[in-house]
Design an enzyme around this catalytic site. Structure first.
Site, PDB file in Angstrom:
ATOM      1  N   ASP A  53      -5.897  40.426   0.510  1.00 37.01           N
ATOM      2  CA  ASP A  53      -4.803  40.665   1.457  1.00 37.01           C
ATOM      3  C   ASP A  53      -3.771  39.549   1.288  1.00 37.01           C
ATOM      4  O   ASP A  53      -4.093  38.372   1.459  1.00 37.01           O
ATOM      5  CB  ASP A  53      -5.415  40.637   2.866  1.00 37.01           C
ATOM      6  CG  ASP A  53      -4.381  40.832   3.959  1.00 37.01           C
ATOM      7  OD1 ASP A  53      -3.162  40.705   3.702  1.00 37.01           O
ATOM      8  OD2 ASP A  53      -4.803  41.090   5.092  1.00 37.01           O
ATOM      9  N   ILE A  54      -2.559  39.905   0.988  1.00 35.63           N
ATOM     10  CA  ILE A  54      -1.540  38.895   0.662  1.00 35.63           C
ATOM     11  C   ILE A  54      -1.198  37.996   1.863  1.00 35.63           C
ATOM     12  O   ILE A  54      -0.736  36.879   1.688  1.00 35.63           O
ATOM     13  CB  ILE A  54      -0.263  39.565   0.093  1.00 35.63           C
ATOM     14  CG1 ILE A  54       0.589  38.546  -0.660  1.00 35.63           C
ATOM     15  CG2 ILE A  54       0.541  40.276   1.175  1.00 35.63           C
ATOM     16  CD1 ILE A  54       1.667  39.160  -1.533  1.00 35.63           C
ATOM     17  N   SER A  83       6.371  48.708  -4.430  1.00 31.37           N
ATOM     18  CA  SER A  83       6.679  50.152  -4.550  1.00 31.37           C
ATOM     19  C   SER A  83       5.463  51.048  -4.815  1.00 31.37           C
ATOM     20  O   SER A  83       5.616  52.266  -4.877  1.00 31.37           O
ATOM     21  CB  SER A  83       7.734  50.439  -5.632  1.00 31.37           C
ATOM     22  OG  SER A  83       9.026  50.058  -5.179  1.00 31.37           O
ATOM     23  N   GLY A 132       2.862  51.651  -2.962  1.00 33.33           N
ATOM     24  CA  GLY A 132       2.215  52.197  -1.775  1.00 33.33           C
ATOM     25  C   GLY A 132       2.967  53.411  -1.279  1.00 33.33           C
ATOM     26  O   GLY A 132       3.064  54.436  -1.960  1.00 33.33           O
ATOM     27  N   ASN A 162      11.458  47.170   3.563  1.00 36.01           N
ATOM     28  CA  ASN A 162      12.416  48.270   3.401  1.00 36.01           C
ATOM     29  C   ASN A 162      13.801  47.727   3.732  1.00 36.01           C
ATOM     30  O   ASN A 162      13.944  46.623   4.246  1.00 36.01           O
ATOM     31  CB  ASN A 162      12.027  49.497   4.228  1.00 36.01           C
ATOM     32  CG  ASN A 162      11.956  49.199   5.693  1.00 36.01           C
ATOM     33  OD1 ASN A 162      12.894  48.636   6.265  1.00 36.01           O
ATOM     34  ND2 ASN A 162      10.850  49.553   6.314  1.00 36.01           N
ATOM     35  N   TYR A 165       5.977  53.976  -1.260  1.00 38.43           N
ATOM     36  CA  TYR A 165       7.091  54.368  -2.144  1.00 38.43           C
ATOM     37  C   TYR A 165       6.647  55.110  -3.402  1.00 38.43           C
ATOM     38  O   TYR A 165       7.487  55.533  -4.205  1.00 38.43           O
ATOM     39  CB  TYR A 165       7.973  53.168  -2.484  1.00 38.43           C
ATOM     40  CG  TYR A 165       8.897  52.745  -1.351  1.00 38.43           C
ATOM     41  CD1 TYR A 165       8.897  53.407  -0.122  1.00 38.43           C
ATOM     42  CD2 TYR A 165       9.792  51.689  -1.495  1.00 38.43           C
ATOM     43  CE1 TYR A 165       9.735  53.023   0.917  1.00 38.43           C
ATOM     44  CE2 TYR A 165      10.643  51.308  -0.463  1.00 38.43           C
ATOM     45  CZ  TYR A 165      10.609  51.981   0.745  1.00 38.43           C
ATOM     46  OH  TYR A 165      11.460  51.601   1.768  1.00 38.43           O
ATOM     47  N   GLY A 181       2.258  49.195   5.553  1.00 37.56           N
ATOM     48  CA  GLY A 181       1.733  48.511   4.365  1.00 37.56           C
ATOM     49  C   GLY A 181       1.845  47.004   4.445  1.00 37.56           C
ATOM     50  O   GLY A 181       1.566  46.391   5.481  1.00 37.56           O
ATOM     51  N   VAL A 182       2.270  46.402   3.355  1.00 39.89           N
ATOM     52  CA  VAL A 182       2.400  44.942   3.270  1.00 39.89           C
ATOM     53  C   VAL A 182       3.337  44.425   4.367  1.00 39.89           C
ATOM     54  O   VAL A 182       3.062  43.413   5.013  1.00 39.89           O
ATOM     55  CB  VAL A 182       3.002  44.538   1.899  1.00 39.89           C
ATOM     56  CG1 VAL A 182       3.236  43.046   1.832  1.00 39.89           C
ATOM     57  CG2 VAL A 182       2.094  44.960   0.764  1.00 39.89           C
ATOM     58  N   ASP A 183       4.429  45.139   4.533  1.00 37.63           N
ATOM     59  CA  ASP A 183       5.449  44.759   5.508  1.00 37.63           C
ATOM     60  C   ASP A 183       4.844  44.626   6.916  1.00 37.63           C
ATOM     61  O   ASP A 183       5.018  43.605   7.605  1.00 37.63           O
ATOM     62  CB  ASP A 183       6.523  45.855   5.486  1.00 37.63           C
ATOM     63  CG  ASP A 183       7.866  45.387   6.006  1.00 37.63           C
ATOM     64  OD1 ASP A 183       8.022  44.188   6.261  1.00 37.63           O
ATOM     65  OD2 ASP A 183       8.756  46.242   6.145  1.00 37.63           O
TER      66      ASP A 183
HETATM   67  P1  ADP Z   1       6.014  50.059  -0.840  1.00 36.31           P
HETATM   68  O1  ADP Z   1       6.718  50.674   0.347  1.00 36.31           O
HETATM   69  O2  ADP Z   1       6.901  49.122  -1.638  1.00 36.31           O
HETATM   70  O3  ADP Z   1       5.310  51.064  -1.680  1.00 36.31           O
HETATM   71  P2  ADP Z   1       3.541  49.247   0.504  1.00 36.31           P
HETATM   72  O4  ADP Z   1       3.373  48.106   1.407  1.00 36.31           O
HETATM   73  O5  ADP Z   1       3.369  50.619   1.056  1.00 36.31           O
HETATM   74  O6  ADP Z   1       4.969  49.042  -0.182  1.00 36.31           O
HETATM   75  O7  ADP Z   1       2.535  49.103  -0.722  1.00 36.31           O
HETATM   76  C1  ADP Z   1       2.691  48.228  -1.817  1.00 36.31           C
HETATM   77  C2  ADP Z   1       1.309  47.861  -2.370  1.00 36.31           C
HETATM   78  O8  ADP Z   1       0.725  46.873  -1.537  1.00 36.31           O
HETATM   79  C3  ADP Z   1       0.311  49.012  -2.401  1.00 36.31           C
HETATM   80  O9  ADP Z   1      -0.382  48.953  -3.644  1.00 36.31           O
HETATM   81  C4  ADP Z   1      -0.615  48.726  -1.222  1.00 36.31           C
HETATM   82  O10 ADP Z   1      -1.933  49.199  -1.462  1.00 36.31           O
HETATM   83  C5  ADP Z   1      -0.614  47.218  -1.211  1.00 36.31           C
HETATM   84  N1  ADP Z   1      -0.910  46.587   0.094  1.00 36.31           N
HETATM   85  C6  ADP Z   1      -0.892  47.107   1.351  1.00 36.31           C
HETATM   86  N2  ADP Z   1      -1.217  46.168   2.265  1.00 36.31           N
HETATM   87  C7  ADP Z   1      -1.436  45.001   1.552  1.00 36.31           C
HETATM   88  C8  ADP Z   1      -1.794  43.663   1.905  1.00 36.31           C
HETATM   89  N3  ADP Z   1      -2.016  43.301   3.178  1.00 36.31           N
HETATM   90  N4  ADP Z   1      -1.923  42.748   0.904  1.00 36.31           N
HETATM   91  C9  ADP Z   1      -1.689  43.077  -0.387  1.00 36.31           C
HETATM   92  N5  ADP Z   1      -1.348  44.317  -0.788  1.00 36.31           N
HETATM   93  C10 ADP Z   1      -1.224  45.274   0.172  1.00 36.31           C
END
Ligand code: ADP
Length: 170
Positions: free
Chosen positions: A10-11, A122, A124, A24, A126, A32-34
């Site tokens: 997890d980042i 992108s 996830g 976004n 996207y 997601g990450v955001d």
């Molecule tokens: P996007 O809208 O750019 O696609 P997302 O956040 O939906 O961004 O996903 C981008 C990538 O990050 C995906 O491969 C997703 O599985 C991964 N991801 C989601 N949550 C985390 C997290 N907490 N730490 C690291 N990677 C994550």
């Protein structure tokens, strides 16, 4: 030479100078990450994003660009927000995805960051295919001219980790 490291996890837990957010264009948070970054980083990050919107990005941060804020409560100094392109079957948007990595590193250089953690931008919500997203990420970082010493790709699952490992060390 920038070292590339791969981490499964997890980042939001990464101890790095800068952590990159797959934001976004609104800069006001998402899934997601955001979502994870804003949840764990606390309200200070959103407050900084709101201020940036008001001062510079009234129409939103354009795709492929990057901008930095405080990292709030995260174990990092800065969050670099970048807006990835939505995957399209009809249109080749790879240059925009490459731009996210390049622009994030440029912002990292401006900040003086030496270690930068990236998610797989992108890939996830996207919809970018993981193998191609990994190829663009690794190629772009390798080609970048930057003072960043370590780029850490933080991958959320085994499939993502495998795709990046294949590109880093085929
Ligand atoms: P996007 O809208 O750019 O696609 P997302 O956040 O939906 O961004 O996903 C981008 C990538 O990050 C995906 O491969 C997703 O599985 C991964 N991801 C989601 N949550 C985390 C997290 N907490 N730490 C690291 N990677 C994550």
């Amino acid at each position: 030479m920038t070292r590339i490291a791969l981490v499964l996890g997890d980042i939001t837990g990464e101890e790095a100078d800068a952590v990159v957010n797959a934001a976004n264009s609104s800069l006001l948070g998402g899934g997601g990450v955001d979502g994870a970054i804003h949840r764990r980083g606390g309200p200070e990050i959103l407050q900084a994003c709101r201020a940036l919107r008001a001062s510079h990005y009234g129409k939103g941060l354009p795709t492929g660009r990057a901008v930095a804020t405080t990292a709030g409560l995260l174990p990092a100094r800065w969050v670099i927000h970048t807006v990835g392109p939505v995957w399209s079957r009809e249109e080749d948007r790879s240059a925009l995805l490459a731009s996210c990595y390049r622009e994030s590193l440029r912002v990292a250089d401006e900040l003086g960051a030496r270690t930068v953690a990236f998610p797989a931008i992108s890939t996830g919500v996207y919809g970018w295919p993981m193998d191609d997203g990994a190829r663009i990420a690794v190629e772009t970082v390798r080609a970048a001219s930057t003072a960043v010493e370590e780029v850490r790709f933080v991958l959320f699952d085994e499939a993502a980790y495998g795709a990046f490992a294949e590109r880093v060390d085929p």
